[in-house]
Design a protein around this motif. Structure first.
Motif, PDB file in Angstrom:
ATOM      1  N   LYS A   1       4.267   7.136   1.440  1.00 26.02           N
ATOM      2  CA  LYS A   1       5.302   6.128   1.630  1.00 26.02           C
ATOM      3  C   LYS A   1       4.808   4.745   1.209  1.00 26.02           C
ATOM      4  CE  LYS A   1       7.641   8.594   5.373  1.00 26.02           C
ATOM      5  NZ  LYS A   1       8.164   8.518   6.760  1.00 26.02           N
TER       6      LYS A   1
ATOM      7  N   GLU B   1       8.699  -0.048   5.577  1.00 29.09           N
ATOM      8  CA  GLU B   1       8.226   1.240   5.069  1.00 29.09           C
ATOM      9  C   GLU B   1       9.370   1.911   4.322  1.00 29.09           C
ATOM     10  OE1 GLU B   1       5.658   4.066   7.496  1.00 29.09           O
ATOM     11  OE2 GLU B   1       7.549   5.183   7.427  1.00 29.09           O
TER      12      GLU B   1
ATOM     13  N   SER C   1       0.844  -1.192   0.000  1.00 27.57           N
ATOM     14  CA  SER C   1       0.000   0.000   0.000  1.00 27.57           C
ATOM     15  C   SER C   1       0.875   1.236   0.000  1.00 27.57           C
ATOM     16  CB  SER C   1      -0.927   0.024   1.221  1.00 27.57           C
ATOM     17  OG  SER C   1      -0.161   0.049   2.428  1.00 27.57           O
ATOM     18  N   VAL C   2       0.258   2.364  -0.345  1.00 26.67           N
ATOM     19  CA  VAL C   2       0.927   3.661  -0.254  1.00 26.67           C
ATOM     20  C   VAL C   2       0.114   4.525   0.683  1.00 26.67           C
ATOM     21  CG1 VAL C   2       1.666   5.727  -1.497  1.00 26.67           C
ATOM     22  CG2 VAL C   2       1.893   3.480  -2.574  1.00 26.67           C
ATOM     23  N   ARG C   3       0.729   4.915   1.792  1.00 27.03           N
ATOM     24  CA  ARG C   3       0.044   5.739   2.790  1.00 27.03           C
ATOM     25  C   ARG C   3       0.929   6.910   3.150  1.00 27.03           C
ATOM     26  NH1 ARG C   3      -2.086   1.049   7.001  1.00 27.03           N
ATOM     27  NH2 ARG C   3      -3.392  -0.112   5.496  1.00 27.03           N
ATOM     28  N   HIS C   4       0.323   8.094   3.139  1.00 31.93           N
ATOM     29  CA  HIS C   4       1.062   9.326   3.409  1.00 31.93           C
ATOM     30  C   HIS C   4       2.296   9.432   2.515  1.00 31.93           C
ATOM     31  CE1 HIS C   4      -1.602   9.783   6.812  1.00 31.93           C
ATOM     32  NE2 HIS C   4      -1.205   8.619   7.310  1.00 31.93           N
TER      33      HIS C   4
ATOM     34  N   LYS D   1       4.406   0.983   1.786  1.00 32.95           N
ATOM     35  CA  LYS D   1       4.330   0.099   2.948  1.00 32.95           C
ATOM     36  C   LYS D   1       4.120  -1.324   2.466  1.00 32.95           C
ATOM     37  CE  LYS D   1       2.457   3.740   5.916  1.00 32.95           C
ATOM     38  NZ  LYS D   1       3.566   3.824   6.879  1.00 32.95           N
TER      39      LYS D   1
END
Length: 392
Positions: A76, A89, A71-74, A78
């Protein structure tokens, strides 16, 4: 060198059998193998690699490691790994900089190496009075040495300890049998040819050491009243490139046949044998060791002895050709900083009082400071624009 105003952003990703493909906001794409990504996890458990505190062992990672989720969160990336559910991360700036074959990995922070000859023109220079207060000027000092192999430092002053202040600014001064700082003056009882007032052909310093001097500093205290003692520089990497282009067999020979250099002083016998030209893992010229004054008897195989001598003669003939040489008369208070394994240095003959001080710092420390300064410039958002060499 300029840094982009737009930081890298992960636009999308695609999970394949053994790798992840990242599409960037630039429209480019990078492939990262699962094994590489897991090996480069820098969490508290695996350890921060850039601090030399790696805990993760490569052999503990299964060869068929694969993500169970991505996934991509904020901003970054992950990844949760199938093996043990480990979580990693990755910062997009770090990923982009370490893309396979990126300019950051290929060179020293991506700054190009410019080969030059007598047509170079104005010498790249910095002002000492700006070094302490201007991060861009500090970066420029290092960047000029990375790109051109040398830089002129103006306004250093003529105090004897000024060279040590400069040395400590760019690295750590290396002490040898010459001491921490060596005075180049005409001596009644000379121990080296540099103590005489005659001319010196372009050369590499101290190639009789397994690790020769790295970054040389020459600080002018007093210049010769007759206008002699002119500093002469030759781009050894440019000369090697010329040799490779026009005499490929000689070039190849000088990359693999060692030349023996020897120095006897103060109860020491210092000996080193290295090829005159060293290539890096890409096959590009990394180091040049050329100094016929310290050469001792060659120890090549019988069938290589004469070809090696002929190749050395060709290499020296090119290095001594004025078309590859630039000249400058150092003024009192100026200093020359050069990469000893790239730039050959010499001088013209002189008469009268002349006083230069010489010190050296290790290349590792010098380039380590350059890398840190480059990262600071990139993160600081203050431009980091490299100034062209023609700017005085």
């Amino acid at each position: 060198m300029e840094y982009s105003d737009d930081p890298p952003v992960i636009r999308s990703y695609l999970a394949e059998r053994d790798s992840l493909i990242i599409e960037w906001n630039t429209g480019q794409a990078s492939r990262f193998h699962n094994l590489w990504l897991r090996d480069n996890c820098a969490c508290a458990r695996c350890g921060p690699h850039d601090r030399g505190s790696r805990h993760q062992l490569l052999l503990d990672i299964p060869e068929d490691i694969a993500p169970s989720s991505v996934s991509v969160r904020h901003g970054k990336l992950k990844v949760v790994w199938s093996h043990g559910g480990h979580r990693s991360e990755y910062d997009p700036l770090w990923l982009h900089a370490h893309s396979y074959g990126s300019s950051v990995v290929r060179g020293r922070s991506g700054l190009r190496k410019t080969l030059w000859d007598s047509a170079l023109g104005e010498w790249p220079s910095v002002r000492w009075d700006r070094i302490s207060s201007d991060r861009a000027e500090r970066h420029r000092l290092h960047a000029c040495v990375v790109e051109f192999g040398f830089v002129l430092v103006r306004g250093l002053g003529t105090e004897n300890d000024a060279i040590e202040r400069l040395g400590e600014e760019i690295g750590y001064i290396r002490e040898t049998h010459y001491g921490r700082v060596f005075d180049l003056v005409t001596r009644v009882r000379p121990t080296i040819l540099a103590d005489l007032a005659g001319s010196l052909p372009p050369h590499t310093d101290e190639v009789y050491r397994s690790v020769p001097t790295g970054i040389n500093i020459f600080h002018c205290i007093t210049s010769s009243p007759d206008g002699g003692g002119i500093s002469q520089l030759v781009d050894g990497h440019r000369v090697a490139a010329h040799l490779e282009e026009h005499h490929p067999d000689d070039f190849e020979l000088l990359t693999r046949v060692p030349v023996r250099h020897e120095r006897r002083i103060q109860g020491q016998v210092i000996i080193a044998e290295n090829p005159p030209i060293t290539l890096d893992f890409r096959g590009e010229v990394a180091e040049v060791r050329l100094n016929e004054r310290t050469m001792t008897a060659l120890r090549a195989d019988q069938d290589l002895m004469l070809p090696t001598y002929l190749a050395l003669r060709t290499f020296l003939r090119i290095a001594y050709d004025p078309i590859h040489r630039i000249e400058y008369l150092l003024k009192p208070g100026e200093a020359l900083v050069l990469d000893n394994l790239r730039v050959l240095h010499g001088r013209s003959a002189y008469k009268g009082a002349r006083h230069l001080r010489q010190a050296q710092v290790m290349r590792d420390e010098f380039f380590a400071k350059f890398t840190a300064l480059t990262e600071e410039m990139a993160a600081g958002g203050d431009g980091g624009h490299y100034v062209d060499a023609s700017t005085s």
